[in-house]
Design an enzyme around this catalytic site. Sequence first.
Site, short mmCIF file in Angstrom:
data_model
loop_
_atom_site.label_atom_id
_atom_site.label_comp_id
_atom_site.label_asym_id
_atom_site.label_seq_id
_atom_site.Cartn_x
_atom_site.Cartn_y
_atom_site.Cartn_z
N THR A 110 -48.63 6.59 -38.38
CA THR A 110 -47.60 6.05 -39.87
C THR A 110 -47.54 4.87 -40.10
O THR A 110 -46.54 4.44 -40.68
CB THR A 110 -46.58 6.94 -39.40
OG1 THR A 110 -46.23 6.14 -38.14
CG2 THR A 110 -46.78 8.42 -38.87
N TYR B 224 -42.82 -0.89 -38.40
CA TYR B 224 -43.51 0.13 -39.51
C TYR B 224 -42.32 0.18 -40.87
O TYR B 224 -42.54 0.70 -41.38
CB TYR B 224 -44.21 1.54 -38.96
CG TYR B 224 -45.97 1.58 -38.03
CD1 TYR B 224 -46.44 0.18 -37.80
CD2 TYR B 224 -45.98 2.59 -37.39
CE1 TYR B 224 -47.23 0.01 -37.24
CE2 TYR B 224 -47.37 2.95 -37.32
CZ TYR B 224 -47.99 0.85 -36.59
OH TYR B 224 -49.13 1.43 -36.12
N TYR C 7 -41.24 -11.32 -37.42
CA TYR C 7 -42.50 -12.77 -37.33
C TYR C 7 -41.90 -13.84 -37.12
O TYR C 7 -42.34 -14.12 -38.68
CB TYR C 7 -43.29 -11.86 -38.70
CG TYR C 7 -44.29 -11.03 -38.66
CD1 TYR C 7 -45.52 -10.50 -37.90
CD2 TYR C 7 -43.86 -9.50 -39.46
CE1 TYR C 7 -46.34 -9.37 -37.76
CE2 TYR C 7 -44.29 -8.27 -39.31
CZ TYR C 7 -45.29 -8.14 -38.22
OH TYR C 7 -45.78 -7.31 -38.09
N GLN D 74 -54.86 1.84 -27.12
CA GLN D 74 -54.92 1.90 -28.23
C GLN D 74 -55.77 1.10 -29.16
O GLN D 74 -55.57 -0.15 -28.67
CB GLN D 74 -53.59 2.38 -28.69
CG GLN D 74 -53.94 2.44 -30.53
CD GLN D 74 -52.85 2.75 -30.85
OE1 GLN D 74 -52.38 2.94 -32.13
NE2 GLN D 74 -51.69 4.02 -30.43
N PRO E 268 -60.01 5.09 -37.02
CA PRO E 268 -61.12 6.01 -36.53
C PRO E 268 -61.91 6.13 -38.15
O PRO E 268 -63.14 6.22 -37.53
CB PRO E 268 -60.93 6.92 -35.99
CG PRO E 268 -59.62 7.33 -36.95
CD PRO E 268 -58.34 6.07 -37.23
N ASN F 74 -51.73 10.91 -47.87
CA ASN F 74 -51.75 11.81 -48.45
C ASN F 74 -52.70 13.46 -48.71
O ASN F 74 -53.26 13.25 -46.90
CB ASN F 74 -53.81 11.05 -49.36
CG ASN F 74 -54.85 12.39 -50.35
OD1 ASN F 74 -54.30 13.23 -49.92
ND2 ASN F 74 -55.38 11.35 -51.20
N ASN G 10 -58.08 15.89 -42.56
CA ASN G 10 -58.61 15.19 -41.12
C ASN G 10 -58.19 15.78 -39.43
O ASN G 10 -59.09 15.60 -39.53
CB ASN G 10 -58.01 14.07 -40.99
CG ASN G 10 -57.85 13.13 -42.25
OD1 ASN G 10 -59.08 12.78 -42.26
ND2 ASN G 10 -56.92 11.74 -41.89
#
Length: 326
Positions: free
Chosen positions: A25, A58, A132, A193, A221, A276, A283
């Site tokens: 996400t 995110y 940041y 990950q 991926p 999308n 996927n």
Amino acid sequence: MQLIGERHYIPLSDGNKIPLMGLGTYSDPRTTPQGTAANAVKLAIEVGYRHIDGALVYYNEHEVGQAIREKIADGTVKREDIFYCGKLWNTFHPPELVRPALERTLKTLQLDYVDLYIIEMPTAFKPGETFYPRDENGKCLYHETDLCATWEALEACKDAGLTKSLGVSNFNKRQLELILKKPGLKHRPVSNQVECHPYFTQPKLLDYCQKNNIVIVGYSPIGTSRDASWVNLKCPPLLEDELLLSIAQKHKKTTSQVALRFNIQRGVVVIPKSFNPQHIKENFQVFDFSLSDTEMKEIEGLNKNIRFVELLMWSDHPEYPFHDNY
């Protein structure tokens, strides 16, 4: 490996299990319209995804949580059907900040627990309100934190029931060993990950992790966006690869589906990011075909050992993970 749509998960070393296919996400809040992430997560759950990968940085966990709660409320899923992965950001590495960071994620999601909570990067930044932090010259402000102390604070979060499992992200072998060899280790990392795809197959790290019962979760991926501000454009677009195109044609599949299936057959969990609708559906359609041993070997041969996601802006950090061979 029998991998059918309804049973597409693998066991974790702590007795829990992780779905092999997840929805990433990640998004840029400056360019992503409001509601986009919520709609994507709702559709993904309707399609059959049960694994959602998110993060505080995110800036859309509120939407992701809303989508999960709506799909629980309408009876599509129960909470225990959904596997949510949250992440501890670089500014929250000091042990006293770990639980508040996870509690912030839970409050944003409006959920009681996450299924997996991972250290997003081994690189600590200066704590504070800014994700940041920079000095007056624009240089990122780092922080010295002991990864083992951060891990102990995560263990306490698992003991408190705030997360079911614990893992890491972007850790190299040396950094994984710091945790695995920590005196008094209570909970082992169940996952790491990292970037993983046919152009960057991670054979050494995958082998090391599998020997230590650590599941590799592969981000990017199917490659990644071509955003020059953070993506290494020296790596050609993965989905235009001729070998992947010919294998896809043979199976009447897309190159994305072949790249995803390749990782899944290696026991790598995949979390392709897409907002999308067509791609979200496509996927997920990787459980109705399989690649032959020959095709797997051919795709393994595509490895270029080049990262799309190098994160060079932090390469002078003492814990920058990608200087090591693996």
